[in-house]
Design an enzyme around this catalytic site. Sequence first.
Site, short mmCIF file in Angstrom:
data_model
loop_
_atom_site.label_atom_id
_atom_site.label_comp_id
_atom_site.label_asym_id
_atom_site.label_seq_id
_atom_site.Cartn_x
_atom_site.Cartn_y
_atom_site.Cartn_z
N SER A 254 7.49 3.82 -6.44
CA SER A 254 6.98 2.92 -5.42
C SER A 254 5.47 2.75 -5.45
O SER A 254 4.96 1.68 -5.10
CB SER A 254 7.40 3.40 -4.02
OG SER A 254 8.77 3.18 -3.82
N HIS B 273 2.35 4.28 -1.16
CA HIS B 273 2.56 2.84 -1.16
C HIS B 273 1.24 2.10 -0.86
O HIS B 273 0.89 1.13 -1.52
CB HIS B 273 3.59 2.44 -0.11
CG HIS B 273 4.94 3.04 -0.32
ND1 HIS B 273 6.01 2.76 0.49
CD2 HIS B 273 5.39 3.93 -1.24
CE1 HIS B 273 7.06 3.43 0.07
NE2 HIS B 273 6.71 4.16 -0.97
#
Length: 225
Positions: free
Chosen positions: A126, A190
């Site tokens: 991610s 993220h």
Amino acid sequence: MTYALIALCCLIFVLGPASGFVPSYGTGDALLAAQRTYFHRWGVVPADLFAAPTREALTPVTALFVHGSWIHLLGNMLFLYVFGAMTEERLGRVEFTLFYLACGYLALLGYAMANAGSTQSLVGASGAISAVLGAFLYLFPRARVTSLLPFLFFLPLRFPAWVVLPFWAALQWLAAGQAAQGPGVAYLAHLVGFTLGFGYAWVRFGRTTRVRAAPATVPEGENQP
């Protein structure tokens, strides 16, 4: 390279203990123990990374190719599939690969620094994929992205990328604040990845003309590392 990265992540997952396809890992408690050992070996463990940086230096790279579940894998690969090809086309194959690995590494490293005492394994692509999203936002801000929003009963609604992706980033920021009492889902990774990706594209392309991308379909709200 986008498709090669997807294929590699899928292959590694299928051959790992989380897929359920390899009987040699056992079942029940034995399988859970094998998964913990596997994630600890190939994932980022912040406490180990800073205790033995030389030995653990490559774990932020290996962790990018390891996923904890089918949902985790498929969610990440869908985002990479939708946003990766257009970004790779602008950067070029080699630069895109280096960009993906470097931003993913730094995103996981940023999370590890913020949770330096954690002994929890961190795996997943991610951070790197978030960097791809950030670069996509800069390069294709007017792209029409069809999003499946869970809180709107998964109705397919089309929005410009400059609406969808900052909204996604805002969700990560809010979630990071809620998870501040301890490590869990790597929302901070993220955010670091997204910021790095956007910043790289901004520096790399400066005032060059941005290209309008083709429509894409992506579910909103994927939030695992």
